[in-house]
Design an enzyme around this catalytic site. Structure first.
Site, mmCIF file in Angstrom:
data_model
loop_
_atom_site.group_PDB
_atom_site.id
_atom_site.type_symbol
_atom_site.label_atom_id
_atom_site.label_comp_id
_atom_site.label_asym_id
_atom_site.label_seq_id
_atom_site.Cartn_x
_atom_site.Cartn_y
_atom_site.Cartn_z
ATOM 1 N N TYR A 73 0.843 -1.207 0.000
ATOM 2 C CA TYR A 73 0.000 0.000 0.000
ATOM 3 C C TYR A 73 0.873 1.250 0.000
ATOM 4 C CZ TYR A 73 -3.722 3.263 0.999
ATOM 5 O OH TYR A 73 -4.603 4.309 0.904
ATOM 6 N N PHE A 125 -8.790 20.352 -24.893
ATOM 7 C CA PHE A 125 -9.095 18.936 -24.859
ATOM 8 C C PHE A 125 -10.271 18.782 -23.903
ATOM 9 C CE2 PHE A 125 -9.099 14.562 -23.504
ATOM 10 C CZ PHE A 125 -9.296 13.986 -24.742
ATOM 11 N N THR A 126 -11.146 17.828 -24.189
ATOM 12 C CA THR A 126 -12.429 17.703 -23.473
ATOM 13 C C THR A 126 -12.261 17.682 -21.950
ATOM 14 O OG1 THR A 126 -12.251 15.313 -23.786
ATOM 15 C CG2 THR A 126 -13.534 16.526 -25.418
ATOM 16 N N ASP A 216 0.529 19.680 -21.250
ATOM 17 C CA ASP A 216 -0.139 18.393 -21.336
ATOM 18 C C ASP A 216 0.806 17.572 -22.207
ATOM 19 O OD1 ASP A 216 -1.517 16.124 -22.045
ATOM 20 O OD2 ASP A 216 -3.454 17.115 -22.125
ATOM 21 N N LYS A 259 -1.236 6.723 -23.478
ATOM 22 C CA LYS A 259 -0.839 7.011 -24.864
ATOM 23 C C LYS A 259 0.646 6.672 -25.061
ATOM 24 C CE LYS A 259 -4.800 9.503 -24.393
ATOM 25 N NZ LYS A 259 -5.580 9.600 -23.160
ATOM 26 N N ARG A 384 -15.134 14.068 -33.555
ATOM 27 C CA ARG A 384 -14.428 15.156 -32.884
ATOM 28 C C ARG A 384 -14.878 16.446 -33.551
ATOM 29 N NH1 ARG A 384 -11.771 13.229 -28.071
ATOM 30 N NH2 ARG A 384 -13.989 13.330 -27.776
ATOM 31 N N PHE A 451 -20.345 13.779 -25.344
ATOM 32 C CA PHE A 451 -20.050 12.850 -26.438
ATOM 33 C C PHE A 451 -19.902 11.407 -25.990
ATOM 34 C CE2 PHE A 451 -15.620 12.470 -25.212
ATOM 35 C CZ PHE A 451 -15.440 13.634 -24.473
HETATM 36 N N1 F0G Z 1 -4.996 15.067 -22.488
HETATM 37 C C1 F0G Z 1 -5.064 14.651 -23.755
HETATM 38 C C2 F0G Z 1 -4.368 15.421 -24.816
HETATM 39 C C3 F0G Z 1 -5.775 13.491 -24.075
HETATM 40 O O1 F0G Z 1 -5.846 13.088 -25.335
HETATM 41 C C4 F0G Z 1 -6.432 12.775 -23.044
HETATM 42 C C5 F0G Z 1 -7.216 11.589 -23.337
HETATM 43 C C6 F0G Z 1 -6.342 13.261 -21.744
HETATM 44 C C7 F0G Z 1 -5.606 14.398 -21.504
HETATM 45 C C8 F0G Z 1 -7.026 12.582 -20.591
HETATM 46 O O2 F0G Z 1 -6.384 11.417 -20.267
HETATM 47 O O3 F0G Z 1 -8.053 9.623 -20.762
HETATM 48 O O4 F0G Z 1 -6.051 9.205 -19.335
HETATM 49 O O5 F0G Z 1 -7.903 10.585 -18.497
HETATM 50 N N2 F0G Z 1 -7.572 11.286 -24.496
HETATM 51 C C9 F0G Z 1 -8.324 10.104 -24.893
HETATM 52 C C10 F0G Z 1 -8.580 10.168 -26.365
HETATM 53 C C11 F0G Z 1 -9.545 9.853 -24.078
HETATM 54 O O6 F0G Z 1 -9.273 9.257 -26.859
HETATM 55 O O7 F0G Z 1 -8.115 11.059 -27.038
HETATM 56 P P1 F0G Z 1 -7.146 10.129 -19.691
#
Ligand code: F0G
Length: 459
Positions: A73, A125-126, A216, A259, A384, A451
């Protein structure tokens, strides 16, 4: 000398079987999924290009690492391996583990953003924008204009426009800007890189105003590759070196390890300032987990530590990864399909405004096109465009992004060149007959990050 072919720097040791479905099965599956590819079951998908997130194939070394994960832990040995990898490869001293990227975005936003603050970003980014707004911040886009033009061949469409950034500083004052959020290889623009010159210039500019730069760095590896290929002075530098230099122009970074880092789950917040890291860890224990696991299993951190080293051990890895994306892009371009140019690092983005020129944006052309491609061949992409962009929290109106795209995203080390051929043939066939694609309307619209779970019906 004639151009010679290249191949991937790995060979296949284990395979996962996938199923080819009939058109009738796919028509039923997409209707049941409310025409949202996020709601399809993966068993109904043939070639899954929904995302490159958490979908990569681990190496035999990473699989072997799972067995030696330390599940303590507190103070897990695997955490220290992972921390050492982040320090060695990214160059940040303070490492805060999180369950995935958005966990790091949440913690960073909460410790730095106060209500009424303004956060400049190079496109949104979303989840990043969500967490900035959730913390009371206002998102402002300061990316170069070229990023919004799918046909612009500008090589660094991820760059920040320094005039736009200065205008935000002039309007709101540096004291209202907790940090500049600088995404490497900008996802929503089509996987487009920033140049080293721009990263350096933005950092210098921000330092003069006392504003930190937070990267990022989720796809910083792919950004490093484009710098090596396109920017003067970097052709002879190793990817590892270039990645370190990218990070040197920032005070910290959020990373989704799903990624570049070649694992299926995980992420981190990395910082230079120990006091800031202390504040991050104080929140971490409430939202993610203890500071030596942050939501990851010991074995996940062990595989992650190896993934971080593996991605930079040889430049061949990223060259093959981005090379496969370029291969698919070339096939589609040669077939006359409208795509975002130049082709980016993690996927090929179809320009739904041009492919489905008969559909106005309020008929959700990218959402409709993604569904049509799935029905044609079982290839799953992702919208997108207007659906992903959501609504303005102030006015409640739809954001209407200039980019209305379908993303065909390539998992790392998963599909073959033949899968790319099948994909390109299907997309070209759908595009050639695009007037058959009917628009969609919402039948269910979730309030946040709509989405992911929205449902639609044909008009
Ligand atoms: N920043 C970027 C540029 C991303 O593409 C993503 C995730 C995140 C942050 C968030 O990271 O999913 O580990 O919480 N992108 C995925 C995509 C969901 O399909 O582009 P996460």
């Amino acid at each position: 000398m004639a151009r010679r072919s290249w191949a991937e720097p790995y060979r296949v040791k284990v395979v996962e079987l996938i199923r080819v479905t009939t058109r009738g099965e796919r028509e039923q599956a997409i209707a049941e999924a409310g025409y949202n590819t996020f709601l399809l079951r993966s068993d109904d998908v043939y070639i899954d290009l929904l995302t490159d997130s958490g979908t990569s194939a681990m190496s035999d070394q990473q699989w072997a690492a799972l067995m030696v994960g330390d599940e303590a832990y507190a103070g897990s040995r695997s955490y220290y391996r992972f921390e050492e990898a982040v320090r060695a490869v990214y160059g940040y001293e303070e490492v805060v583990p999180t369950h995935q990227g958005r966990g790091a975005e949440h913690i960073l936003s909460q410790i730095l953003i106060s209500p009424g603050d303004v956060v400049p970003n190079n496109m949104y980014f979303t989840t990043t924008r969500f967490h900035q707004e959730y913390a009371g911040g206002q998102f402002v886009d300061v990316i170069v204009d070229e990023a919004h033009d799918p046909q612009s061949l500008y090589p660094f469409k991820g760059n920040i426009d320094l005039d736009k950034l200065q205008a935000v500083i002039d309007e709101h004052g540096a004291e209202r800007i907790p940090y500049v959020s600088f995404e490497t290889n900008v996802n929503m623009a089509g996987g487009q890189p920033a140049s080293m010159a721009n990263l350096r210039a933005v950092h210098e500019h921000c330092q003069r105003h006392g504003i930190p730069v937070m990267l990022d760095a989720t796809r910083a590896l792919e950004n490093a590759y484009f710098i090596q290929q396109r920017e003067d002075g970097y052709a002879q530098r190793s990817i590892k070196d270039i990645l370190r230099e990218i990070c040197s122009y920032s005070e910290g970074a959020t990373v989704s390890s799903k990624k570049d880092n070649l694992v299926n789950i995980g992420g981190f917040l990395a910082l230079r300032d120990a006091e800031l890291a202390r504040r991050a860890r104080a929140l971490l224990v409430a939202f993610e987990g203890l500071q030596t696991y942050g939501g990851m299993a010991g074995r996940d951190m062990e595989a992650l530590a190896r993934g971080i080293h593996e991605m930079v051990d040889s430049d061949d890895h990223v060259a093959a990864r981005v090379g496969q994306v370029a291969y698919l892009g070339d096939l589609l371009h040669d077939a006359g399909v409208a795509i975002v140019q130049p082709v980016g690092g993690h996927g090929v983005f179809l320009d739904a405004r041009r492919v489905c020129a008969h559909l106005p944006q309020e008929h959700l052309p990218a959402q409709a096109l993604a569904a049509a491609i799935y029905v044609d061949s079982g290839v799953r992409g992702m919208e997108r465009g207007i659906v992903s962009a959501g609504r303005d929290p102030e006015t409640g109106e739809h954001h209407t992004p200039q980019l209305e795209l379908v993303r065909l995203t390539l998992p790392r080390r998963v599909y073959t060149q033949a899968h790319m051929d099948v994909t390109a043939e299907s997309v070209a066939a759908v595009a050639a007959d695009a007037e058959q694609v009917s628009g969609l309307r919402f039948t269910y619209e979730p309030p946040e990050l709509r989405f992911f779970q929205a449902r639609f019906a044909p008009l």
